[in-house]
Design a protein around this motif. Structure first.
Motif, mmCIF file in Angstrom:
data_model
loop_
_atom_site.group_PDB
_atom_site.id
_atom_site.type_symbol
_atom_site.label_atom_id
_atom_site.label_comp_id
_atom_site.label_asym_id
_atom_site.label_seq_id
_atom_site.Cartn_x
_atom_site.Cartn_y
_atom_site.Cartn_z
ATOM 1 N N ARG A 1 0.834 -1.215 0.000
ATOM 2 C CA ARG A 1 0.000 0.000 0.000
ATOM 3 C C ARG A 1 0.858 1.250 0.000
ATOM 4 N N TYR A 2 2.156 1.077 0.191
ATOM 5 C CA TYR A 2 3.087 2.201 0.222
ATOM 6 C C TYR A 2 4.227 1.905 -0.752
ATOM 7 N N PRO A 3 3.943 1.902 -2.050
ATOM 8 C CA PRO A 3 4.953 1.491 -3.047
ATOM 9 C C PRO A 3 6.172 2.397 -3.105
ATOM 10 N N ASP A 4 6.066 3.611 -2.556
ATOM 11 C CA ASP A 4 7.200 4.530 -2.607
ATOM 12 C C ASP A 4 8.191 4.309 -1.468
ATOM 13 N N ILE A 5 7.866 3.407 -0.553
ATOM 14 C CA ILE A 5 8.744 3.148 0.581
ATOM 15 C C ILE A 5 9.507 1.847 0.335
ATOM 16 N N PRO A 6 10.810 1.916 0.083
ATOM 17 C CA PRO A 6 11.582 0.691 -0.152
ATOM 18 C C PRO A 6 11.729 -0.128 1.128
ATOM 19 N N VAL A 7 11.763 -1.435 0.968
ATOM 20 C CA VAL A 7 11.907 -2.358 2.100
ATOM 21 C C VAL A 7 13.090 -3.273 1.844
ATOM 22 N N VAL A 8 13.943 -3.438 2.847
ATOM 23 C CA VAL A 8 15.054 -4.381 2.771
ATOM 24 C C VAL A 8 14.852 -5.430 3.849
ATOM 25 N N VAL A 9 14.861 -6.685 3.446
ATOM 26 C CA VAL A 9 14.735 -7.800 4.379
ATOM 27 C C VAL A 9 16.137 -8.262 4.754
ATOM 28 N N MET A 10 16.409 -8.283 6.059
ATOM 29 C CA MET A 10 17.733 -8.676 6.542
ATOM 30 C C MET A 10 17.702 -10.109 7.047
ATOM 31 N N ASP A 11 18.873 -10.662 7.325
ATOM 32 C CA ASP A 11 18.976 -11.970 7.941
ATOM 33 C C ASP A 11 18.064 -12.007 9.165
ATOM 34 N N TRP A 12 17.359 -13.107 9.367
ATOM 35 C CA TRP A 12 16.322 -13.261 10.378
ATOM 36 C C TRP A 12 15.001 -12.648 9.913
ATOM 37 N N GLY A 13 14.918 -12.236 8.664
ATOM 38 C CA GLY A 13 13.674 -11.701 8.127
ATOM 39 C C GLY A 13 13.007 -12.716 7.224
ATOM 40 N N PRO A 14 11.801 -12.409 6.730
ATOM 41 C CA PRO A 14 11.076 -13.328 5.843
ATOM 42 C C PRO A 14 11.791 -13.451 4.504
ATOM 43 N N THR A 15 11.939 -14.655 4.019
ATOM 44 C CA THR A 15 12.665 -14.874 2.770
ATOM 45 C C THR A 15 11.735 -15.107 1.590
ATOM 46 N N VAL A 16 10.418 -15.124 1.830
ATOM 47 C CA VAL A 16 9.474 -15.391 0.744
ATOM 48 C C VAL A 16 9.191 -14.158 -0.092
ATOM 49 N N ALA A 17 9.556 -12.982 0.426
ATOM 50 C CA ALA A 17 9.276 -11.751 -0.310
ATOM 51 C C ALA A 17 10.069 -11.718 -1.609
ATOM 52 N N GLN B 1 17.518 6.206 -4.356
ATOM 53 C CA GLN B 1 18.076 6.917 -5.511
ATOM 54 C C GLN B 1 17.590 6.331 -6.835
ATOM 55 N N ASN B 2 17.342 5.021 -6.844
ATOM 56 C CA ASN B 2 16.911 4.332 -8.073
ATOM 57 C C ASN B 2 15.696 3.459 -7.780
ATOM 58 N N PRO B 3 14.511 4.076 -7.618
ATOM 59 C CA PRO B 3 13.306 3.337 -7.216
ATOM 60 C C PRO B 3 12.931 2.201 -8.164
ATOM 61 N N GLN B 4 13.314 2.303 -9.427
ATOM 62 C CA GLN B 4 12.918 1.296 -10.406
ATOM 63 C C GLN B 4 13.922 0.150 -10.537
ATOM 64 N N SER B 5 14.983 0.178 -9.739
ATOM 65 C CA SER B 5 15.999 -0.874 -9.836
ATOM 66 C C SER B 5 15.424 -2.222 -9.413
ATOM 67 N N GLU B 6 15.963 -3.285 -9.987
ATOM 68 C CA GLU B 6 15.491 -4.633 -9.693
ATOM 69 C C GLU B 6 15.905 -5.052 -8.277
ATOM 70 N N PRO B 7 15.046 -5.840 -7.591
ATOM 71 C CA PRO B 7 15.412 -6.339 -6.262
ATOM 72 C C PRO B 7 16.698 -7.151 -6.330
ATOM 73 N N GLN B 8 17.541 -7.008 -5.328
ATOM 74 C CA GLN B 8 18.811 -7.716 -5.313
ATOM 75 C C GLN B 8 18.935 -8.561 -4.049
ATOM 76 N N ILE B 9 19.734 -9.618 -4.154
ATOM 77 C CA ILE B 9 20.052 -10.455 -3.000
ATOM 78 C C ILE B 9 21.549 -10.333 -2.742
ATOM 79 N N ILE B 10 21.895 -9.828 -1.563
ATOM 80 C CA ILE B 10 23.298 -9.689 -1.175
ATOM 81 C C ILE B 10 23.591 -10.751 -0.130
ATOM 82 N N GLN B 11 24.501 -11.658 -0.454
ATOM 83 C CA GLN B 11 24.815 -12.758 0.451
ATOM 84 C C GLN B 11 26.200 -12.550 1.050
ATOM 85 N N LEU B 12 26.261 -12.502 2.368
ATOM 86 C CA LEU B 12 27.525 -12.317 3.077
ATOM 87 C C LEU B 12 28.073 -13.677 3.501
#
Length: 335
Positions: free
Chosen positions: A136-152, A310-321
């Motif tokens: 409902r808030y498409p302008d607010i970016p969300v980042v899921v961190m470790d211990w977060g839901p992985t289905v998104a 800065q880049n709202p249209q960028s594709e979702p990324q997965i950063i693995q540490l």
């Protein structure tokens, strides 16, 4: 409290000129800019963060939703988030869920009402369907961190390579000559616990070591869970020569239980943990463990959010540490 009108009156310029100088929205001569800045300092003027956020449609504030736990792991991650926010000129609003779904929903509403520019989720209790709230808030970016839901699928994710870490832990025990190896996992409904366990299983399988079901116990990632799990293992009558604890907190509880039962670590039983929380090096014995880059996890989450802003249209990324092995004194070679 001084206003721009007060500054304009003292500096002998228009209010719009004061606004341009303070907000740096238009070129103003150096002489006039100096007069305005001097007047602002004399009047102890402080720009209104609220007014600026309404004008720029940015609050320079990020929100973070985190699972409450006694585990210092979370505090070390939050430290990375806070420091990165500070370095980037952002404020942070931190909300704890305390494992309560209702409090989680209330916290989400609070963060959205505060008009945060972005959200970080480090809360295993956030189910996949809950993430639809953010649609409902498409302008607010969300980042899921470790211990977060992985289905998104529509969010950036910052994850520890838990599978690799679990494999690394078991492989080290095997390399030290152990063949009777047990495992105390976290809740297998959670991504990290399951992946660490699956990595552990793979290492045993590749080494031709059969897993003993009696030596595998699912627990809760807390000290109390590790304590209870060790007592459960001891009650079977036959202990393995080495154990992998799914995190350092459970390892701490296991060390306590072993001490009460007169079982010496590592002389009678080797133990390896996971996370490398700061206190791990001060346990007795100092804990051999898998290091998870907690500070970098927090820093990477902030950087991902700012990049998305800065880049709202960028594709979702997965950063693995990637985790690493830290060898201390709780594991010895099997003779």
């Amino acid at each position: 409290m001084a206003t721009m009108k007060d500054i304009a009156r003292l500096a002998g310029v228009s209010t719009s000129t004061v606004s341009h100088v303070i907000n740096q929205t238009r070129f103003v001569s150096e002489e006039i800019a100096t007069r305005v800045n001097t007047a602002a300092q004399e009047l102890h003027y402080t720009p209104s963060a609220l007014a600026r956020s309404l004008k720029m449609n940015r609050t320079k504030t990020l929100g973070m939703l985190v699972t409450t736990s006694m585990n210092p792991f979370f505090g070390e991650v939050v430290k990375g988030v806070e420091r990165s926010c500070y370095n980037q000129g952002y404020n942070l609003i931190l909300c704890n869920t305390e494992g309560d779904n209702e409090r989680m929903r209330t916290s989400i509403d609070t963060l959205l009402q505060k008009r945060v520019d972005g959200l970080m989720l480090m809360c295993a209790a956030v189910a996949g369907e809950t993430l639809t709230e953010f649609e409902r808030y498409p302008d607010i970016p969300v980042v899921v961190m470790d211990w977060g839901p992985t289905v998104a699928t529509s969010t950036d994710k910052i994850l520890d390579n838990s599978f690799s870490g679990g494999f690394m832990a078991a492989q080290y025990l095997i390399d030290c000559g152990h063949r009777q190896i047990g495992c105390v996992t976290g809740p297998l409904s959670q991504y990290q616990a399951l992946n660490r366990y699956q990595g552990f299983q793979k290492a045993l399988k590749e080494a031709g070591i059969a897993e003993n079901p009696a030596w595998t116990i699912e627990s809760d990632f807390e000290c109390e869970g590790g304590y209870a799990a060790f007592n459960q293992l001891a009650a079977t009558g036959t202990l393995p020569t080495a154990l992998f604890a799914g995190n350092d907190m459970m390892a701490m509880g296991m060390i306590s239980a072993a001490n009460e039962l007169g079982i010496k670590i590592p002389e009678q039983l080797s133990l390896i943990g996971y996370d490398d929380i700061r206190i791990a090096q001060f346990m007795t014995p100092p804990l051999t463990t898998i290091h998870q880059p907690k500070y970098r996890l927090g820093k990477a989450a902030v950087e991902a959010l700012l990049l998305k802003l800065q880049n709202p249209q960028s594709e979702p990324q997965i950063i693995q540490l990637e985790p690493t092995l830290v060898i201390r004194e709780s594991v010895i070679e099997q003779q």
